[in-house]
Scaffold this motif. Structure first.
Motif, PDB file in Angstrom:
ATOM      1  N   LEU A 265       0.836  -1.213   0.000  1.00 47.42           N
ATOM      2  CA  LEU A 265       0.000   0.000   0.000  1.00 47.42           C
ATOM      3  C   LEU A 265       0.866   1.255   0.000  1.00 47.42           C
ATOM      4  N   ASN A 266       1.921   1.215   0.831  1.00 51.86           N
ATOM      5  CA  ASN A 266       2.838   2.349   0.938  1.00 51.86           C
ATOM      6  C   ASN A 266       3.471   2.666  -0.418  1.00 51.86           C
ATOM      7  N   ARG A 267       3.853   1.610  -1.137  1.00 50.17           N
ATOM      8  CA  ARG A 267       4.487   1.809  -2.444  1.00 50.17           C
ATOM      9  C   ARG A 267       3.483   2.436  -3.425  1.00 50.17           C
ATOM     10  N   ARG A 268       2.259   1.899  -3.406  1.00 45.62           N
ATOM     11  CA  ARG A 268       1.220   2.400  -4.325  1.00 45.62           C
ATOM     12  C   ARG A 268       0.913   3.871  -4.035  1.00 45.62           C
ATOM     13  N   LEU A 269       0.784   4.200  -2.742  1.00 44.79           N
ATOM     14  CA  LEU A 269       0.465   5.572  -2.353  1.00 44.79           C
ATOM     15  C   LEU A 269       1.593   6.519  -2.775  1.00 44.79           C
ATOM     16  N   ALA A 270       2.852   6.078  -2.582  1.00 51.35           N
ATOM     17  CA  ALA A 270       3.989   6.932  -2.971  1.00 51.35           C
ATOM     18  C   ALA A 270       3.982   7.168  -4.488  1.00 51.35           C
ATOM     19  N   GLN A 271       3.650   6.116  -5.257  1.00 52.04           N
ATOM     20  CA  GLN A 271       3.574   6.280  -6.727  1.00 52.04           C
ATOM     21  C   GLN A 271       2.554   7.358  -7.079  1.00 52.04           C
ATOM     22  N   LEU A 272       1.356   7.274  -6.442  1.00 48.22           N
ATOM     23  CA  LEU A 272       0.300   8.257  -6.717  1.00 48.22           C
ATOM     24  C   LEU A 272       0.745   9.660  -6.306  1.00 48.22           C
ATOM     25  N   MET A 273       1.399   9.755  -5.131  1.00 48.34           N
ATOM     26  CA  MET A 273       1.751  11.057  -4.565  1.00 48.34           C
ATOM     27  C   MET A 273       2.899  11.737  -5.305  1.00 48.34           C
ATOM     28  N   ASN A 274       3.582  10.991  -6.152  1.00 54.81           N
ATOM     29  CA  ASN A 274       4.695  11.602  -6.887  1.00 54.81           C
ATOM     30  C   ASN A 274       4.224  12.775  -7.745  1.00 54.81           C
ATOM     31  N   ASN A 275       2.934  12.756  -8.130  1.00 54.72           N
ATOM     32  CA  ASN A 275       2.400  13.842  -8.971  1.00 54.72           C
ATOM     33  C   ASN A 275       1.790  14.978  -8.147  1.00 54.72           C
ATOM     34  N   TYR A 276       1.815  14.875  -6.812  1.00 58.57           N
ATOM     35  CA  TYR A 276       1.124  15.876  -5.983  1.00 58.57           C
ATOM     36  C   TYR A 276       2.083  16.473  -4.963  1.00 58.57           C
ATOM     37  N   ASP A 277       2.869  17.434  -5.433  1.00 55.29           N
ATOM     38  CA  ASP A 277       3.930  18.021  -4.600  1.00 55.29           C
ATOM     39  C   ASP A 277       3.399  18.761  -3.377  1.00 55.29           C
ATOM     40  N   GLU A 278       2.097  19.102  -3.399  1.00 56.83           N
ATOM     41  CA  GLU A 278       1.559  19.887  -2.279  1.00 56.83           C
ATOM     42  C   GLU A 278       1.445  19.062  -0.988  1.00 56.83           C
ATOM     43  N   TYR A 279       1.583  17.751  -1.095  1.00 56.96           N
ATOM     44  CA  TYR A 279       1.525  16.917   0.116  1.00 56.96           C
ATOM     45  C   TYR A 279       2.928  16.700   0.679  1.00 56.96           C
ATOM     46  N   SER A 280       3.109  16.980   1.967  1.00 58.40           N
ATOM     47  CA  SER A 280       4.385  16.632   2.592  1.00 58.40           C
ATOM     48  C   SER A 280       4.197  15.294   3.302  1.00 58.40           C
ATOM     49  N   VAL A 281       5.256  14.492   3.293  1.00 59.73           N
ATOM     50  CA  VAL A 281       5.133  13.115   3.788  1.00 59.73           C
ATOM     51  C   VAL A 281       6.001  12.928   5.022  1.00 59.73           C
ATOM     52  N   SER A 282       5.529  12.099   5.955  1.00 55.84           N
ATOM     53  CA  SER A 282       6.344  11.750   7.122  1.00 55.84           C
ATOM     54  C   SER A 282       5.967  10.346   7.597  1.00 55.84           C
ATOM     55  N   ILE A 283       6.883   9.749   8.362  1.00 50.35           N
ATOM     56  CA  ILE A 283       6.645   8.413   8.923  1.00 50.35           C
ATOM     57  C   ILE A 283       6.799   8.516  10.435  1.00 50.35           C
TER      58      ILE A 283
ATOM     59  N   THR B 253       0.362  15.199   4.161  1.00 46.34           N
ATOM     60  CA  THR B 253      -0.384  16.345   4.684  1.00 46.34           C
ATOM     61  C   THR B 253      -0.315  17.504   3.702  1.00 46.34           C
ATOM     62  N   SER B 254      -1.492  18.084   3.436  1.00 38.43           N
ATOM     63  CA  SER B 254      -1.507  19.320   2.625  1.00 38.43           C
ATOM     64  C   SER B 254      -2.327  20.363   3.380  1.00 38.43           C
ATOM     65  N   ASP B 255      -2.429  21.573   2.822  1.00 44.99           N
ATOM     66  CA  ASP B 255      -3.239  22.612   3.472  1.00 44.99           C
ATOM     67  C   ASP B 255      -4.707  22.220   3.479  1.00 44.99           C
ATOM     68  N   ILE B 256      -5.101  21.369   2.539  1.00 43.19           N
ATOM     69  CA  ILE B 256      -6.525  21.051   2.342  1.00 43.19           C
ATOM     70  C   ILE B 256      -6.952  19.794   3.091  1.00 43.19           C
ATOM     71  N   ASP B 257      -6.099  18.786   3.085  1.00 43.76           N
ATOM     72  CA  ASP B 257      -6.486  17.537   3.754  1.00 43.76           C
ATOM     73  C   ASP B 257      -5.264  16.692   4.116  1.00 43.76           C
ATOM     74  N   ASP B 258      -5.514  15.638   4.872  1.00 38.11           N
ATOM     75  CA  ASP B 258      -4.457  14.691   5.254  1.00 38.11           C
ATOM     76  C   ASP B 258      -4.864  13.297   4.792  1.00 38.11           C
ATOM     77  N   ILE B 259      -3.872  12.524   4.341  1.00 38.26           N
ATOM     78  CA  ILE B 259      -4.116  11.113   4.019  1.00 38.26           C
ATOM     79  C   ILE B 259      -3.121  10.309   4.839  1.00 38.26           C
ATOM     80  N   GLU B 260      -3.617   9.262   5.511  1.00 39.26           N
ATOM     81  CA  GLU B 260      -2.760   8.507   6.414  1.00 39.26           C
ATOM     82  C   GLU B 260      -2.982   7.015   6.207  1.00 39.26           C
ATOM     83  N   ILE B 261      -1.933   6.224   6.179  1.00 39.57           N
ATOM     84  CA  ILE B 261      -2.121   4.774   6.281  1.00 39.57           C
ATOM     85  C   ILE B 261      -1.402   4.329   7.554  1.00 39.57           C
TER      86      ILE B 261
END
Ligand SMILES: NC(=O)c1ccc[n+]([C@@H]2O[C@H](COP(=O)([O-])OP(=O)(O)OC[C@H]3O[C@@H](n4cnc5c(N)ncnc54)[C@H](O)[C@@H]3O)[C@@H](O)[C@H]2O)c1
Length: 238
Positions: free
Chosen positions: A113-131, A194-202
């Motif tokens: 899931l983590n790999r799939r989400l990272a692939q999708l997020m590669n096109n959305y620079d507005e999200y910052s990622v953390s673990i 995390t973005s200004d608009i929403d957060d996505i978490e797994i």
């Protein structure tokens, strides 16, 4: 199957329970350097070894198994910096090694899931990622091997991140991996975007050590008679 347990702490005991419930026999429990000196010859009787010991002994333990032509399943974390050397020795001597920073089937689904989400997020620079990872206070390595696997996948798929750091990142190209240590937590991992608009978490929460022990036993049953280096992706055939 006749199993040698290398490390007879919390995980070694959990593996023993599962092994016995599946009709296997534990013929050896090595829990210290001293045990190795006194009992290592017994390794010749085993079909497979399962190592859940300490980071500083894992590589030596693996090489002892190679000396006895004994397939070895390694759950110990904190030694993967030496993986390339171990792989080379394994191949040169035609031995069998199965390693996983996390043997839980659920965590390995989570890795996918983590790999799939990272692939999708590669096109959305507005999200910052953390673990974030949380474990019991006795865990020796930090961040957890599981968090490092999650981080390495993100680094390989997300162009905007180049390295992980185990503190709050100071640069945009750094991925923060934050560790917490609390009483009695078997292992929790959260990947957040995390973005200004929403957060996505797994999030993956291990409820006990049983899932790790079961995965390690599945690997131990699968490994004998194979040669080479394997991990959960081979066993689960993702
Ligand atoms: N891969 C996974 O799924 C997974 C899951 C849980 C824990 N772990 C890892 O497994 C390892 C063990 O975890 P634990 O919770 O059982 O720790 P633990 O401290 O309860 O047990 C480790 C045991 O290793 C013994 N030991 C020390 N030196 C040794 C040596 N040279 N040979 C053999 N045994 C030796 C210690 O005496 C101790 O009993 C850690 O590295 C942990 O991070 C991995």
């Amino acid at each position: 199957m006749k199993i040698a347990l290398l490390g007879y702490g919390k995980m070694g005991k959990e593996v023993e329970k599962i092994a016995l419930s599946r009709g296997h026999e534990i013929i050896l429990r090595l829990d210290s350097e001293d045990d190795w000196d006194k009992q290592r010859e017994m390794l010749a009787e085993a079909d497979v070894a399962v190592d859940f010991s300490v980071p500083e002994s894992a590589m030596t333990n693996i090489f002892h198994c190679f000396d006895f032509n004994l397939p070895v399943v390694v759950g110990t974390t904190g030694w993967l910096g030496q993986l390339e050397h171990v792989k080379q020795v394994c191949e040169e001597h035609n031995q069998a090694l199965f390693y996983a920073s996390n043997f839980s089937v659920g965590v390995n689904l989570f890795f996918e899931l983590n790999r799939r989400l990272a692939q999708l997020m590669n096109n959305y620079d507005e999200y910052s990622v953390s673990i974030e990872e949380t474990h019991h206070i006795h865990k020796l390595d930090k961040p957890s091997g599981t968090a490092i696997t999650l981080a390495d996948s993100i680094l390989s798929l997300l162009d905007r991140k180049d390295k992980w750091v185990s503190e709050k990142p100071e640069n945009d190209f750094e991925l923060g991996v934050i560790s917490h240590r609390e009483e009695d937590v078997p292992g929790t991992h959260i990947v957040s975007y995390t973005s200004d608009i929403d957060d996505i978490e797994i999030k993956h929460i291990a409820k006990s050590r049983r899932g790790f022990a079961l995965g390690a036993m599945m690997a131990a049953e699968w490994l004998p008679r194979k040669r080479g280096i394997f991990t959960m992706a081979d066993l689960l055939k993702f």
